[in-house]
Scaffold this motif. Sequence first.
Motif, PDB file in Angstrom:
ATOM      1  N   ALA A  35       0.347   0.912   0.647  1.00  0.00           N
ATOM      2  CA  ALA A  35       0.679  -0.488   0.333  1.00  0.00           C
ATOM      3  C   ALA A  35      -0.514  -1.201  -0.279  1.00  0.00           C
ATOM      4  O   ALA A  35      -0.369  -2.020  -1.202  1.00  0.00           O
ATOM      5  CB  ALA A  35       1.143  -1.206   1.594  1.00  0.00           C
ATOM      6  N   SER A  36      -1.717  -0.882   0.208  1.00  0.00           N
ATOM      7  CA  SER A  36      -2.938  -1.474  -0.327  1.00  0.00           C
ATOM      8  C   SER A  36      -3.135  -1.081  -1.781  1.00  0.00           C
ATOM      9  O   SER A  36      -3.449  -1.921  -2.634  1.00  0.00           O
ATOM     10  CB  SER A  36      -4.141  -1.042   0.517  1.00  0.00           C
ATOM     11  OG  SER A  36      -5.363  -1.515  -0.020  1.00  0.00           O
ATOM     12  N   LEU A  37      -2.936   0.205  -2.083  1.00  0.00           N
ATOM     13  CA  LEU A  37      -3.102   0.684  -3.460  1.00  0.00           C
ATOM     14  C   LEU A  37      -2.006   0.159  -4.383  1.00  0.00           C
ATOM     15  O   LEU A  37      -2.207   0.036  -5.591  1.00  0.00           O
ATOM     16  CB  LEU A  37      -3.120   2.219  -3.479  1.00  0.00           C
ATOM     17  CG  LEU A  37      -4.281   2.898  -2.732  1.00  0.00           C
ATOM     18  CD1 LEU A  37      -4.126   4.413  -2.769  1.00  0.00           C
ATOM     19  CD2 LEU A  37      -5.623   2.479  -3.320  1.00  0.00           C
ATOM     20  N   MET A  38      -0.834  -0.167  -3.805  1.00  0.00           N
ATOM     21  CA  MET A  38       0.287  -0.697  -4.588  1.00  0.00           C
ATOM     22  C   MET A  38       0.241  -2.214  -4.716  1.00  0.00           C
ATOM     23  O   MET A  38       1.125  -2.822  -5.323  1.00  0.00           O
ATOM     24  CB  MET A  38       1.610  -0.260  -3.949  1.00  0.00           C
ATOM     25  CG  MET A  38       1.854   1.247  -3.997  1.00  0.00           C
ATOM     26  SD  MET A  38       3.214   1.789  -2.919  1.00  0.00           S
ATOM     27  CE  MET A  38       4.624   1.051  -3.764  1.00  0.00           C
ATOM     28  N   ASN A  39      -0.779  -2.821  -4.094  1.00  0.00           N
ATOM     29  CA  ASN A  39      -0.942  -4.277  -4.158  1.00  0.00           C
ATOM     30  C   ASN A  39       0.299  -5.020  -3.639  1.00  0.00           C
ATOM     31  O   ASN A  39       0.679  -6.074  -4.145  1.00  0.00           O
ATOM     32  CB  ASN A  39      -1.259  -4.725  -5.592  1.00  0.00           C
ATOM     33  CG  ASN A  39      -1.840  -6.125  -5.635  1.00  0.00           C
ATOM     34  OD1 ASN A  39      -2.444  -6.590  -4.669  1.00  0.00           O
ATOM     35  ND2 ASN A  39      -1.642  -6.813  -6.745  1.00  0.00           N
ATOM     36  N   GLY A  87       1.629  -4.677   9.976  1.00  0.00           N
ATOM     37  CA  GLY A  87       1.731  -6.138   9.940  1.00  0.00           C
ATOM     38  C   GLY A  87       0.372  -6.783   9.989  1.00  0.00           C
ATOM     39  O   GLY A  87       0.097  -7.749   9.261  1.00  0.00           O
ATOM     40  N   ASN A  88      -0.510  -6.245  10.834  1.00  0.00           N
ATOM     41  CA  ASN A  88      -1.872  -6.774  10.925  1.00  0.00           C
ATOM     42  C   ASN A  88      -2.629  -6.561   9.619  1.00  0.00           C
ATOM     43  O   ASN A  88      -3.528  -7.334   9.277  1.00  0.00           O
ATOM     44  CB  ASN A  88      -2.625  -6.096  12.079  1.00  0.00           C
ATOM     45  CG  ASN A  88      -3.977  -6.712  12.345  1.00  0.00           C
ATOM     46  OD1 ASN A  88      -4.085  -7.910  12.596  1.00  0.00           O
ATOM     47  ND2 ASN A  88      -5.026  -5.905  12.293  1.00  0.00           N
ATOM     48  N   ALA A  89      -2.228  -5.511   8.868  1.00  0.00           N
ATOM     49  CA  ALA A  89      -2.866  -5.219   7.584  1.00  0.00           C
ATOM     50  C   ALA A  89      -2.223  -5.988   6.434  1.00  0.00           C
ATOM     51  O   ALA A  89      -2.533  -5.733   5.268  1.00  0.00           O
ATOM     52  CB  ALA A  89      -2.805  -3.719   7.304  1.00  0.00           C
ATOM     53  N   LYS A  90      -1.320  -6.903   6.755  1.00  0.00           N
ATOM     54  CA  LYS A  90      -0.679  -7.802   5.766  1.00  0.00           C
ATOM     55  C   LYS A  90       0.231  -7.051   4.792  1.00  0.00           C
ATOM     56  O   LYS A  90       0.449  -7.501   3.675  1.00  0.00           O
ATOM     57  CB  LYS A  90      -1.748  -8.581   4.981  1.00  0.00           C
ATOM     58  CG  LYS A  90      -2.825  -9.256   5.842  1.00  0.00           C
ATOM     59  CD  LYS A  90      -2.254 -10.260   6.806  1.00  0.00           C
ATOM     60  CE  LYS A  90      -3.347 -11.039   7.549  1.00  0.00           C
ATOM     61  NZ  LYS A  90      -4.151 -10.224   8.474  1.00  0.00           N
ATOM     62  N   CYS A  91       0.780  -5.904   5.239  1.00  0.00           N
ATOM     63  CA  CYS A  91       1.704  -5.151   4.389  1.00  0.00           C
ATOM     64  C   CYS A  91       3.089  -5.814   4.425  1.00  0.00           C
ATOM     65  O   CYS A  91       3.595  -6.139   5.497  1.00  0.00           O
ATOM     66  CB  CYS A  91       1.812  -3.707   4.871  1.00  0.00           C
ATOM     67  SG  CYS A  91       0.239  -2.823   4.909  1.00  0.00           S
ATOM     68  N   LYS A  92       3.706  -5.974   3.252  1.00  0.00           N
ATOM     69  CA  LYS A  92       5.004  -6.656   3.167  1.00  0.00           C
ATOM     70  C   LYS A  92       6.092  -5.807   2.522  1.00  0.00           C
ATOM     71  O   LYS A  92       7.223  -6.275   2.365  1.00  0.00           O
ATOM     72  CB  LYS A  92       4.841  -7.955   2.366  1.00  0.00           C
ATOM     73  CG  LYS A  92       3.883  -8.954   3.001  1.00  0.00           C
ATOM     74  CD  LYS A  92       3.744 -10.207   2.147  1.00  0.00           C
ATOM     75  CE  LYS A  92       2.787 -11.195   2.790  1.00  0.00           C
ATOM     76  NZ  LYS A  92       2.597 -12.417   1.945  1.00  0.00           N
ATOM     77  N   ILE A  93       5.783  -4.586   2.142  1.00  0.00           N
ATOM     78  CA  ILE A  93       6.753  -3.789   1.392  1.00  0.00           C
ATOM     79  C   ILE A  93       7.215  -2.556   2.163  1.00  0.00           C
ATOM     80  O   ILE A  93       7.875  -1.680   1.605  1.00  0.00           O
ATOM     81  CB  ILE A  93       6.171  -3.350   0.030  1.00  0.00           C
ATOM     82  CG1 ILE A  93       4.917  -2.487   0.228  1.00  0.00           C
ATOM     83  CG2 ILE A  93       5.856  -4.569  -0.829  1.00  0.00           C
ATOM     84  CD1 ILE A  93       4.392  -1.865  -1.069  1.00  0.00           C
ATOM     85  N   ILE A  94       6.884  -2.468   3.456  1.00  0.00           N
ATOM     86  CA  ILE A  94       7.209  -1.276   4.242  1.00  0.00           C
ATOM     87  C   ILE A  94       8.553  -1.439   4.939  1.00  0.00           C
ATOM     88  O   ILE A  94       8.803  -2.449   5.606  1.00  0.00           O
ATOM     89  CB  ILE A  94       6.089  -0.989   5.259  1.00  0.00           C
ATOM     90  CG1 ILE A  94       4.786  -0.656   4.503  1.00  0.00           C
ATOM     91  CG2 ILE A  94       6.466   0.159   6.184  1.00  0.00           C
ATOM     92  CD1 ILE A  94       3.569  -0.557   5.378  1.00  0.00           C
ATOM     93  N   LYS A  95       9.410  -0.436   4.803  1.00  0.00           N
ATOM     94  CA  LYS A  95      10.729  -0.429   5.429  1.00  0.00           C
ATOM     95  C   LYS A  95      10.763   0.684   6.485  1.00  0.00           C
ATOM     96  O   LYS A  95      10.956   1.857   6.154  1.00  0.00           O
ATOM     97  CB  LYS A  95      11.816  -0.178   4.383  1.00  0.00           C
ATOM     98  CG  LYS A  95      11.751  -1.103   3.162  1.00  0.00           C
ATOM     99  CD  LYS A  95      12.063  -2.538   3.538  1.00  0.00           C
ATOM    100  CE  LYS A  95      12.061  -3.444   2.300  1.00  0.00           C
ATOM    101  NZ  LYS A  95      12.250  -4.873   2.651  1.00  0.00           N
TER     102      LYS A  95
END
Length: 316
Positions: free
Chosen positions: A229-233, A256-264
């Motif tokens: 997710a970090s590499l995908m911005n 969630g703590n890493a601020k990821c918003k695109i994980i299903k």
Amino acid sequence: MTVGNHYLKPEEKRKMYALLCETLKYASALSIVIERSGLLQAENVEARLALVLTHDLLFTRGGLQHTGADQKLNLAIRKHKTRLTSELERLKAELGAESNVDLIPAHLRDAASTFRYVRVNLLVASVDTIIKAFQDDRYRLVDLSQAEGGSMHQVLAVKSRVFARDPDLPDLLVFPPGTDLHAHPLFVNGSVVLQDKASCMPAHVVRPTPGSVALDACAAPGNKTSHMASLMNNRGRIFAFDMDQRRLETLVELTGNAKCKIIKPQCMNFLDVDPLDPAYAEVEYALLDPSCSGSGIVNRQDALVDSYISIVNPSG
């Protein structure tokens, strides 16, 4: 015995982990001492338990533990203290060991001195921003090219307040062995992730482009998933599969703590997925790093377990 032990209270897991690691470091020497003392023949005690108890008796400041201990078993071990101590001193003399630490095999001493790796969460800050933040916290940035003969230990000495850019992965920083950043504000607020270098490699190999659709076939506890997710911005979508609901909940909390918003999150066996399911028709990238227990956890002591196996089963 530790991470996945449901019968062990959370506050006791760190103590148990330390106890097992310290016992395994000395297992080769302790096995010789126990055999020469005749302890197993004299007392009805299991060999692995004898290792732990003998380690406490001979190497720890407090000796055998009393709280919650089997007092009858403690007594059985304690009455052999004189013989065990004598055999320990005899072994040290044979090996030319000046202290107990000298009894630890060299390859295990090196394994215990692993560097601490810190992955920059690009969803929160740039690498340069994080470097400056550590410098503001009185850490000094050093150049690993200064290491003579390629020895990073020369530049990143134990307990020194220095750090460096990793020479291979652009979003990774490396700190000296023993550096503890669990309470550091940058870790607490999700700006950095404490993650072994080996665990950081898969996402860089896959290298999903921003806006694409990817999947992590064996995702929990989630460090590699959050790395993608970090590499995908945070652009696109990542399906994160794991069969264990409890581990998947850990993934949700960590990402969630890493601020990821695109994980299903997908609580199911990836192998049961229908490849013709239209829900996954746009998947372009797949990360598969089949995990054992705790893949990616900092400072895993696999070498200790492998060393013990070689002791009890030298023929392989």
